[in-house]
Motif scaffolding. Structure first.
Motif, short mmCIF file in Angstrom:
data_model
loop_
_atom_site.label_atom_id
_atom_site.label_comp_id
_atom_site.label_asym_id
_atom_site.label_seq_id
_atom_site.Cartn_x
_atom_site.Cartn_y
_atom_site.Cartn_z
N LEU A 14 0.82 -1.21 0.00
CA LEU A 14 0.00 0.00 0.00
C LEU A 14 0.86 1.26 0.00
CD1 LEU A 14 -2.78 -1.06 2.53
CD2 LEU A 14 -3.00 -0.85 0.04
N ALA A 15 1.97 1.23 0.75
CA ALA A 15 2.85 2.40 0.81
C ALA A 15 3.50 2.66 -0.55
CB ALA A 15 3.93 2.18 1.88
N VAL A 16 3.95 1.59 -1.21
CA VAL A 16 4.57 1.75 -2.53
C VAL A 16 3.54 2.27 -3.53
CG1 VAL A 16 5.59 0.51 -4.46
CG2 VAL A 16 6.37 0.04 -2.14
N ALA A 17 2.33 1.70 -3.51
CA ALA A 17 1.29 2.15 -4.43
C ALA A 17 0.93 3.61 -4.18
CB ALA A 17 0.05 1.27 -4.28
N ALA A 18 0.87 4.00 -2.91
CA ALA A 18 0.56 5.41 -2.59
C ALA A 18 1.67 6.33 -3.08
CB ALA A 18 0.36 5.56 -1.09
N GLY A 19 2.92 5.89 -2.90
CA GLY A 19 4.05 6.70 -3.35
C GLY A 19 4.06 6.86 -4.86
N VAL A 20 3.83 5.76 -5.57
CA VAL A 20 3.78 5.82 -7.03
C VAL A 20 2.61 6.68 -7.48
CG1 VAL A 20 3.40 4.44 -9.12
CG2 VAL A 20 4.95 3.61 -7.35
N GLY A 21 1.46 6.53 -6.81
CA GLY A 21 0.29 7.32 -7.17
C GLY A 21 0.50 8.80 -6.94
N TRP A 22 1.13 9.15 -5.84
CA TRP A 22 1.38 10.56 -5.54
C TRP A 22 2.35 11.18 -6.54
CZ3 TRP A 22 5.94 13.06 -3.94
CH2 TRP A 22 5.77 14.38 -3.50
N ARG A 23 3.34 10.35 -6.98
CA ARG A 23 4.38 10.89 -7.88
C ARG A 23 3.94 10.89 -9.35
NH1 ARG A 23 7.25 13.02 -10.76
NH2 ARG A 23 9.52 13.11 -10.87
N PHE A 24 3.22 9.83 -9.77
CA PHE A 24 2.94 9.67 -11.19
C PHE A 24 1.45 9.66 -11.53
CE2 PHE A 24 7.00 7.49 -10.43
CZ PHE A 24 7.83 8.21 -11.29
N GLY A 25 0.60 9.69 -10.52
CA GLY A 25 -0.83 9.63 -10.76
C GLY A 25 -1.43 8.35 -10.20
N TRP A 26 -2.69 8.44 -9.78
CA TRP A 26 -3.30 7.31 -9.07
C TRP A 26 -3.55 6.11 -9.97
CZ3 TRP A 26 -2.31 7.45 -4.35
CH2 TRP A 26 -2.26 8.67 -3.66
N ALA A 27 -3.64 6.31 -11.26
CA ALA A 27 -3.79 5.17 -12.17
C ALA A 27 -2.55 4.28 -12.10
CB ALA A 27 -4.02 5.66 -13.59
N TRP A 28 -1.37 4.91 -12.03
CA TRP A 28 -0.14 4.15 -11.91
C TRP A 28 -0.04 3.48 -10.53
CZ3 TRP A 28 2.74 2.72 -15.79
CH2 TRP A 28 2.71 3.46 -16.98
N GLY A 29 -0.57 4.13 -9.51
CA GLY A 29 -0.57 3.52 -8.19
C GLY A 29 -1.40 2.25 -8.16
N LEU A 30 -2.57 2.31 -8.78
CA LEU A 30 -3.42 1.12 -8.84
C LEU A 30 -2.76 0.02 -9.67
CD1 LEU A 30 -6.94 2.77 -9.33
CD2 LEU A 30 -6.04 1.63 -7.27
N LEU A 31 -2.05 0.43 -10.73
CA LEU A 31 -1.35 -0.54 -11.56
C LEU A 31 -0.26 -1.24 -10.75
CD1 LEU A 31 -1.15 -1.69 -14.42
CD2 LEU A 31 0.55 0.09 -14.92
N THR A 32 0.37 -0.51 -9.85
CA THR A 32 1.39 -1.11 -8.99
C THR A 32 0.79 -2.22 -8.13
OG1 THR A 32 2.63 0.97 -8.91
CG2 THR A 32 3.08 -0.63 -7.17
N LEU A 33 -0.39 -1.98 -7.59
CA LEU A 33 -1.06 -3.02 -6.80
C LEU A 33 -1.37 -4.25 -7.66
CD1 LEU A 33 -3.60 -0.99 -4.61
CD2 LEU A 33 -1.51 -2.14 -3.85
#
Length: 288
Positions: A14-33
């Motif tokens: 969840l922390a990695v997804a939140a970090g990716v989402g904050w930096r690159f957009g929430w679509a990328w954060g969800l993709l990380t999950l």
């Protein structure tokens, strides 16, 4: 230990997804999950070359979809956060018992669905969390014996033993150590257990993973069990080649379009347990 590790893993994801989402957009954060689903997909694709005859692409796709859901349910919810949501059930006057044994990198939360249903049926059950998480499979024999004895003391008979994955080998290790102390042999149901080892164990950590490797000396010396229903699937991305889940002399039950974790959710396995319980209720209770 597995519960703690899995809680850390969930929070880290969840922390990695939140970090990716904050930096690159929430679509990328969800993709990380969703990377977990991609890794699972690779495991299913390789079965086209591992198993003969090869499972059809449609079966693999169906197994993958359900496996993503089953894996997230187990590793992101039930095992890290709900390990003791369904405590052992030992109601006074119970005449039937079930021992539930989980597999590698899991804990008793793996069986929450079955435990809830068994409680509703008034069937006694014990589900240990096997420790140490990455120790020798032989280390689990005493905990299994303690569970068997608790159920025997309550019901007066040997419980039905159900195991997923590595749990089937843990039962065989238990029977090697304690079998001579029991006058009655158990009825055993194994779901995707690597009775003849698995290729994927080479990727695992710990003594128990090494023991599950194809051709391991420990596995070669492990005795079988006398009365086994073995469920297996050509779409098992963890225990493969597929036939390694079938021990000698067992009643084999093939399920198509089902992955490794999905075996625990199969109606066929649950129905087999009900048949085993019906058979045990007809046997004469033995005084302990």
């Amino acid at each position: 230990m597995n519960g703690r590790l899995q809680r850390i893993w969930v929070l880290l994801r969840l922390a990695v997804a939140a970090g990716v989402g904050w930096r690159f957009g929430w679509a990328w954060g969800l993709l990380t999950l969703g990377l977990h689903a991609a890794v699972l997909a690779a495991g299913f694709v390789q079965l086209r070359w591992v198993n003969r005859p090869a499972p059809a692409w449609g079966q693999l796709l169906r197994a993958w979809v359900h496996e993503v859901a089953a894996s997230e349910l187990a590793f992101s919810w039930r095992q890290p956060w709900r390990e003791w949501a369904e405590p052992d059930h030992l109601p006074a006057g119970a005449t039937q018992g079930v021992l539930l044994v989980h597999g590698f990198a899991c804990n008793r939360g793996r069986w929450n669905g079955w435990m809830e249903r068994l409680r509703e049926l008034g069937v006694a059950f014990v589900a240990p969390s096997l420790e140490p998480a990455f120790g020798s499979v032989d280390d689990y024999a005493e905990e299994i014996e303690a569970g068997v004895r608790r159920l025997q003391a309550l019901t007066g008979r040997m419980p039905v033993l159900c195991a997923h994955s590595m749990g089937g080998l843990a039962l065989r290790a238990w029977w090697r150590r304690f079998g001579t102390s029991h006058a009655q042999a158990p009825r055993v149901i194994t779901l995707g257990s690597p009775h003849q080892g698995t290729r994927m164990a080479a990727l695992g950590l710990g003594a128990n993973a090494a023991q599950m490797r194809r051709g391991s000396r420990w596995l070669a010396e492990l005795p079988g069990l006398p009365d086994v229903d073995a469920f297996w699937t050509p779409c098992d991305q963890v225990v493969n080649p597929a036939e390694t889940a079938i021990p000698a002399g067992a009643r084999a039950h093939r399920l198509d379009g089902v992955g490794h974790m999905g075996l625990v959710h199969s109606n066929e396995a649950w129905d087999c347990l009900q048949t085993a319980l019906a058979g045990s209720s007809l046997s004469t209770p033995r005084r302990i």
